[in-house]
Motif scaffolding. Structure first.
Motif, PDB file in Angstrom:
ATOM      1  N   ALA A 206      22.720  72.770  29.887  1.00  0.00           N
ATOM      2  CA  ALA A 206      22.904  71.719  30.887  1.00  0.00           C
ATOM      3  C   ALA A 206      23.969  72.092  31.891  1.00  0.00           C
ATOM      4  CB  ALA A 206      23.259  70.400  30.203  1.00  0.00           C
TER       5      ALA A 206
ATOM      6  N   GLY B  63      21.311  73.727  34.301  1.00  0.00           N
ATOM      7  CA  GLY B  63      20.879  72.406  34.724  1.00  0.00           C
ATOM      8  C   GLY B  63      19.654  71.895  34.002  1.00  0.00           C
ATOM      9  N   ARG B  64      19.370  72.411  32.804  1.00  0.00           N
ATOM     10  CA  ARG B  64      18.171  72.006  32.072  1.00  0.00           C
ATOM     11  C   ARG B  64      18.472  70.774  31.233  1.00  0.00           C
ATOM     12  NH1 ARG B  64      15.542  72.347  27.262  1.00  0.00           N
ATOM     13  NH2 ARG B  64      17.243  73.416  26.203  1.00  0.00           N
ATOM     14  N   PRO B  65      17.776  69.668  31.451  1.00  0.00           N
ATOM     15  CA  PRO B  65      18.012  68.485  30.619  1.00  0.00           C
ATOM     16  C   PRO B  65      17.467  68.712  29.213  1.00  0.00           C
ATOM     17  CG  PRO B  65      16.192  68.089  32.115  1.00  0.00           C
ATOM     18  CD  PRO B  65      16.766  69.415  32.496  1.00  0.00           C
TER      19      PRO B  65
ATOM     20  N   LEU C 230      26.608  65.033  28.433  1.00  0.00           N
ATOM     21  CA  LEU C 230      25.494  65.713  29.095  1.00  0.00           C
ATOM     22  C   LEU C 230      25.479  65.416  30.595  1.00  0.00           C
ATOM     23  CD1 LEU C 230      22.654  65.172  26.471  1.00  0.00           C
ATOM     24  CD2 LEU C 230      23.649  67.363  27.142  1.00  0.00           C
ATOM     25  N   ALA C 231      25.732  64.162  30.948  1.00  0.00           N
ATOM     26  CA  ALA C 231      25.771  63.807  32.368  1.00  0.00           C
ATOM     27  C   ALA C 231      26.908  64.528  33.085  1.00  0.00           C
ATOM     28  CB  ALA C 231      25.913  62.295  32.518  1.00  0.00           C
TER      29      ALA C 231
ATOM     30  N   ARG D  75      28.218  67.429  32.198  1.00  0.00           N
ATOM     31  CA  ARG D  75      27.844  68.839  32.316  1.00  0.00           C
ATOM     32  C   ARG D  75      26.846  69.049  33.455  1.00  0.00           C
ATOM     33  NH1 ARG D  75      30.087  73.098  29.885  1.00  0.00           N
ATOM     34  NH2 ARG D  75      28.069  74.009  29.399  1.00  0.00           N
ATOM     35  N   HIS D  76      25.906  68.113  33.621  1.00  0.00           N
ATOM     36  CA  HIS D  76      24.931  68.250  34.708  1.00  0.00           C
ATOM     37  C   HIS D  76      25.608  68.079  36.067  1.00  0.00           C
ATOM     38  CE1 HIS D  76      20.907  68.330  36.370  1.00  0.00           C
ATOM     39  NE2 HIS D  76      21.200  67.275  37.100  1.00  0.00           N
ATOM     40  N   ARG D  77      26.553  67.142  36.160  1.00  0.00           N
ATOM     41  CA  ARG D  77      27.286  66.987  37.428  1.00  0.00           C
ATOM     42  C   ARG D  77      28.098  68.236  37.732  1.00  0.00           C
ATOM     43  NH1 ARG D  77      28.336  61.748  35.440  1.00  0.00           N
ATOM     44  NH2 ARG D  77      30.415  62.416  34.804  1.00  0.00           N
TER      45      ARG D  77
ATOM     46  N   TRP E 184      27.302  71.242  36.855  1.00  0.00           N
ATOM     47  CA  TRP E 184      26.343  72.254  37.296  1.00  0.00           C
ATOM     48  C   TRP E 184      25.967  72.042  38.762  1.00  0.00           C
ATOM     49  CZ3 TRP E 184      21.197  71.256  38.769  1.00  0.00           C
ATOM     50  CH2 TRP E 184      20.420  72.395  38.992  1.00  0.00           C
ATOM     51  N   ARG E 185      25.693  70.806  39.128  1.00  0.00           N
ATOM     52  CA  ARG E 185      25.350  70.521  40.517  1.00  0.00           C
ATOM     53  C   ARG E 185      26.513  70.830  41.454  1.00  0.00           C
ATOM     54  NH1 ARG E 185      23.005  64.729  41.498  1.00  0.00           N
ATOM     55  NH2 ARG E 185      23.253  65.562  43.594  1.00  0.00           N
TER      56      ARG E 185
ATOM     57  N   ARG F  76      15.973  70.857  42.956  1.00  0.00           N
ATOM     58  CA  ARG F  76      16.836  70.967  41.785  1.00  0.00           C
ATOM     59  C   ARG F  76      18.307  70.802  42.155  1.00  0.00           C
ATOM     60  NH1 ARG F  76      15.888  72.894  37.024  1.00  0.00           N
ATOM     61  NH2 ARG F  76      17.723  74.256  37.005  1.00  0.00           N
TER      62      ARG F  76
END
Length: 283
Positions: free
Chosen positions: A43, A47-49, A94-95, A97-99, A101-102, A170
């Motif tokens: 993640a 960026g993989r959920p 997880l959220a 980590r995704h932020r 990544w973005r 993405r």
């Protein structure tokens, strides 16, 4: 007979410990744990959920970890309360980590634009430039992963417009929107695309410097707000450590339970408000 039985028990204990180590080595718990937490790494890097099964395993691991930590810290009651918050904590992690990544993907726009400009100046077409930059692994972080995947899809024959549109979707960032839209428009209408990419890189770096200055200016205020909001929780935990049973006594008294619930609700609301304000300031 007692010394003889003790000696036999010691020998049996040694063999039992040896067998246990063998079983642990064959089971490879570290590798199994790595497979469970791999979605967290993916993640933040790609960026993989996570899938539903992966999210369920992460929630179980988080609940078990919080249960053990709370139990050791202040007893079973706190452990159960923390374990109940395990799935929500994993979702927040997880959220986050995704932020991250973005954000890393958005920060890499200048280096990606300059790398593509250099490849175009070297005689490549846009398709060849994307393939060359992706295969070279010269871009670090999430952007390098995305460009490597794009280069692989281009080598398999995927259209350039589709690859760039997927990358734009993405990333979901205005900087990538500008980069890809300008690239496709300039390619279709003609002109010096390399110079345009370098100007986009320079303007994006200037914008990031302004954002960093604003973030630094407000960092102390945000840290103070979070500290003040967490003080009631810290005082409650400290009281339980100093006098075990304080939390249980608060929960058994109706008035104290009502006041504790109101305090925790206000603390949670303040945390959410501060997080929301900070997110608005960073977006």
């Amino acid at each position: 007979m007692a010394p003889l039985l003790a000696a036999l028990a010691a020998v049996a204990g040694v063999f039992g410990a040896w067998d246990a180590l063998t079983v642990i080595e064959q089971a490879r718990p570290a590798a199994a744990l790595g497979r469970v937490v791999a979605p967290l790494r993916l993640a933040g890097r790609a960026g993989r959920p996570p899938t539903t099964a992966e999210r369920r395993r992460l929630a179980t691991l988080g609940a078990a970890t919080l249960l053990a930590g709370g139990w050791l810290l202040a007893g079973p009651l706190l452990g159960i309360l923390l374990a109940a918050a395990g799935p929500a904590a994993i979702g927040r992690l997880l959220a986050a980590r995704h932020r991250r990544w973005r954000r890393a993907l958005a920060d890499s726009v200048p280096i990606v634009a300059r790398a593509l400009a250099d490849a175009l100046s070297g005689g490549h077409s846009l398709r060849g430039a994307v393939e060359d930059v992706g295969r070279s692994r010269a871009i670090p972080g999430p952007a390098g992963v995305e460009l490597a995947a794009a280069a692989h899809r281009l080598a398999l024959g995927a259209p350039t417009e589709t690859i760039l549109a997927d990358l734009r979707t993405r990333a979901a960032d205005p900087a990538w929107d500008t980069l890809i839209a300008a690239t496709l428009l300039q390619r279709d209408t003609g002109g010096d695309l390399a110079t345009l990419l370098r100007s986009i890189a320079a303007s994006r770096e200037h914008a990031r410097r302004i954002e960093a200055d604003a973030h630094t200016t407000t960092a102390q205020a945000r840290a103070t707000a979070r500290l003040v909001a967490s003080m009631p929780l810290a005082a409650l935990a400290l009281s339980e450590l100093i006098a075990p049973g304080t939390l249980l006594a608060l929960l058994t008294d109706p008035i104290a339970r009502l006041l504790l619930l109101a305090g925790l609700t206000l603390a949670a609301a303040s945390f959410l408000a501060i997080s929301r304000l900070a997110h608005l300031g960073e977006s």
